[in-house]
Motif scaffolding. Structure first.
Motif, short mmCIF file in Angstrom:
data_model
loop_
_atom_site.label_atom_id
_atom_site.label_comp_id
_atom_site.label_asym_id
_atom_site.label_seq_id
_atom_site.Cartn_x
_atom_site.Cartn_y
_atom_site.Cartn_z
N GLY A 167 13.78 2.08 26.35
CA GLY A 167 14.50 2.48 25.15
C GLY A 167 14.26 1.55 23.98
N MET A 168 13.11 0.88 23.97
CA MET A 168 12.76 0.00 22.86
C MET A 168 11.89 0.75 21.85
N GLY A 169 12.03 0.41 20.59
CA GLY A 169 11.17 0.97 19.58
C GLY A 169 9.81 0.29 19.57
N CYS A 170 8.89 0.84 18.80
CA CYS A 170 7.54 0.28 18.69
C CYS A 170 7.09 0.38 17.23
N ILE A 171 6.67 -0.73 16.67
CA ILE A 171 6.09 -0.72 15.34
C ILE A 171 4.67 -1.26 15.45
N ALA A 172 3.71 -0.42 15.13
CA ALA A 172 2.30 -0.74 15.36
C ALA A 172 1.72 -1.47 14.17
N PHE A 173 1.24 -2.70 14.40
CA PHE A 173 0.60 -3.42 13.30
C PHE A 173 -0.92 -3.32 13.40
N SER A 174 -1.56 -3.58 12.28
CA SER A 174 -3.02 -3.46 12.14
C SER A 174 -3.50 -2.06 12.50
N ALA A 175 -2.73 -1.06 12.08
CA ALA A 175 -3.11 0.33 12.35
C ALA A 175 -4.42 0.71 11.67
N LEU A 176 -4.80 -0.04 10.65
CA LEU A 176 -6.07 0.20 9.96
C LEU A 176 -7.13 -0.82 10.37
N ALA A 177 -6.86 -1.54 11.46
CA ALA A 177 -7.82 -2.52 11.98
C ALA A 177 -8.26 -3.48 10.88
N GLN A 178 -7.27 -4.02 10.16
CA GLN A 178 -7.50 -4.96 9.06
C GLN A 178 -8.42 -4.41 7.99
N GLY A 179 -8.38 -3.11 7.79
CA GLY A 179 -9.19 -2.48 6.75
C GLY A 179 -10.47 -1.85 7.25
N LEU A 180 -10.82 -2.08 8.52
CA LEU A 180 -12.03 -1.47 9.06
C LEU A 180 -11.90 0.05 9.08
N LEU A 181 -10.68 0.55 9.33
CA LEU A 181 -10.46 2.00 9.39
C LEU A 181 -10.09 2.55 8.02
N THR A 182 -10.88 2.18 7.03
CA THR A 182 -10.80 2.74 5.69
C THR A 182 -12.24 3.04 5.25
N ASP A 183 -12.39 3.49 4.02
CA ASP A 183 -13.75 3.73 3.54
C ASP A 183 -14.38 2.49 2.92
N LYS A 184 -13.70 1.34 3.07
CA LYS A 184 -14.13 0.11 2.41
C LYS A 184 -15.50 -0.36 2.86
N TYR A 185 -15.81 -0.23 4.15
CA TYR A 185 -17.02 -0.81 4.69
C TYR A 185 -18.12 0.21 4.98
N LEU A 186 -17.94 1.42 4.51
CA LEU A 186 -18.92 2.46 4.81
C LEU A 186 -20.26 2.22 4.12
N LYS A 187 -20.23 1.48 3.02
CA LYS A 187 -21.46 1.22 2.27
C LYS A 187 -21.71 -0.27 2.08
N GLY A 188 -21.33 -1.06 3.07
CA GLY A 188 -21.51 -2.50 2.98
C GLY A 188 -20.18 -3.20 2.80
N VAL A 189 -20.24 -4.52 2.54
CA VAL A 189 -19.05 -5.34 2.41
C VAL A 189 -18.76 -5.59 0.93
N PRO A 190 -17.70 -5.03 0.39
CA PRO A 190 -17.38 -5.25 -1.03
C PRO A 190 -16.94 -6.68 -1.29
N ALA A 191 -17.07 -7.11 -2.52
CA ALA A 191 -16.77 -8.50 -2.87
C ALA A 191 -15.31 -8.85 -2.63
N ASP A 192 -14.40 -7.87 -2.79
CA ASP A 192 -12.97 -8.16 -2.66
C ASP A 192 -12.43 -7.90 -1.26
N ALA A 193 -13.31 -7.73 -0.28
CA ALA A 193 -12.88 -7.45 1.09
C ALA A 193 -12.15 -8.65 1.67
N ARG A 194 -11.29 -8.40 2.64
CA ARG A 194 -10.50 -9.47 3.26
C ARG A 194 -11.38 -10.58 3.79
N ILE A 195 -12.53 -10.22 4.33
CA ILE A 195 -13.41 -11.21 4.93
C ILE A 195 -13.86 -12.25 3.91
N ASN A 196 -13.80 -11.91 2.62
CA ASN A 196 -14.21 -12.82 1.56
C ASN A 196 -13.05 -13.49 0.84
#
Length: 344
Positions: A216-245
């Motif tokens: 009966g515990m709740g669940c809150i899922a963190f990093s649901a976007l895999a730190q931005g990997l599950l966005t369109d951010k990296y589809l065409k390379g690594v942008p200058a403002d990406a977290r990795i930078n």
């Protein structure tokens, strides 16, 4: 300019009951792990928090070590609270955590000792200018401290009026069960578990979600976007403002951008577009497809991203065919930074 919250803020957000408690969480929670430390302009932070609350996001999730530097996210949030959100305190859920290193010497290196956990909570309350937090977490399981001691510290936080509820983060199913039993024996409910969970990190499906449902515990899922990997951010390379930078972005490792991972991300992006969603929206909706997941914990670097992810709630349904197709691409991507804690 003084802030007045939008009168429509509760019109479109969904709220889910947290486990078997009486507490409701918004389906989307804003996490302050990144982008609320001193490296992010104060006005950008302010705009994101206002955008979130105006959209019905009532839950702001912090931890003692969020920044960078450590503690700065809580300090900055405390200033935002003083300037903008103090009149709305009773409409907000504010959470914090203790578990990782914070200050010099043997008592500030993290873990689960009573000394560290309760001292850290006092520091967090001081930084934020709060008398209590709504949820206080043990941020990680500490194999070097008896679990009774860590859970006893959480129980004391509730008994002292410094936390309304307590939970755990990145605990295995077995240790979650133990923690729940210990807290129950002390007259305190284990409200919630905060695990990492995403299309590329599905460890909770093995036995943790079943355990949370049973307890009966709740669940809150963190990093649901895999730190931005599950966005369109990296589809065409690594942008200058990406977290990795960015400062404090070391949690996003170069190997996450492997050819195999990116191949899966591109395929998932095509599926999202076919649903009329962005990849980030589909990834958020997918995490919330399971009723045992109370809330998806998102991060953002600008207000538009928050608005986009709230938009995921407009299309939450998945057909069986869609889920089958997604399963072919939603495979483990080697991105679970917290595996060590949850494997014990």
């Amino acid at each position: 300019m003084s802030y007045s919250a939008a009168s429509t803020r509760y019109d479109s957000m969904a709220y889910r009951t947290c486990g078997h408690s009486g507490l409701k969480l918004p389906a989307i929670t804003l996490g302050l792990w990144h982008n609320f430390g001193d490296a992010t302009p104060f006005q950008t932070q302010r705009d994101m928090l206002r955008t979130a609350f105006d959209a019905g996001i009532t839950h702001f999730d912090l931890a003692n070590n969020y920044g960078p530097p450590y503690g700065s996210a809580e300090t900055n949030f405390g200033e935002h609270l003083r300037r903008d959100f103090r009149p709305y305190r009773d409409e907000l859920l504010i959470s914090s955590k203790a578990g990782y290193d914070m200050w010099p010497g043997p008592y500030g290196q993290g873990g689960g000792s009573r000394k560290y956990v309760l001292a850290s909570l006092d520091q967090s309350l001081k930084r934020m200018g709060l008398e209590y937090v709504d949820i206080f977490y043990s941020h990680r399981f500490d194999p070097n401290t008896p679990l009774e001691e860590t859970m006893g510290a959480l129980a004391s936080a509730v008994q002292q009026g410094k936390a309304l509820y307590v939970g755990v983060s990145s605990y295995s199913a077995a240790k979650t069960r133990e923690a729940h039993a210990i807290l129950k024996s002390m007259g305190v409910r284990a409200l919630i578990h905060q695990p990492s969970y995403s299309l590329l990190n599905r460890w909770v499906e093995e036995d943790l979600l079943d355990t949370l449902g049973e307890l009966g515990m709740g669940c809150i899922a963190f990093s649901a976007l895999a730190q931005g990997l599950l966005t369109d951010k990296y589809l065409k390379g690594v942008p200058a403002d990406a977290r990795i930078n960015r400062p404090g972005g070391g949690s996003f490792r170069p190997e996450y951008l492997s050819d195999q991972n990116l191949q899966h991300v591109r395929a998932l992006n095509e599926m999202a577009l076919a649903r009329g969603q962005s990849l980030a929206q589909m990834a958020t909706a997918w995490v919330l497809r399971d009723a045992r997941v109370t809330s998806a914990l998102i991060g953002a670097s600008r207000p538009a991203q928050i608005t986009e992810l709230v938009g995921a709630l407009q299309n939450m349904a998945f057909s069986s065919e869609e889920l089958t197709a997604i399963d072919h691409q939603a495979v483990e991507g080697g991105i679970n930074l917290w595996q060590r804690s949850s494997a014990v």
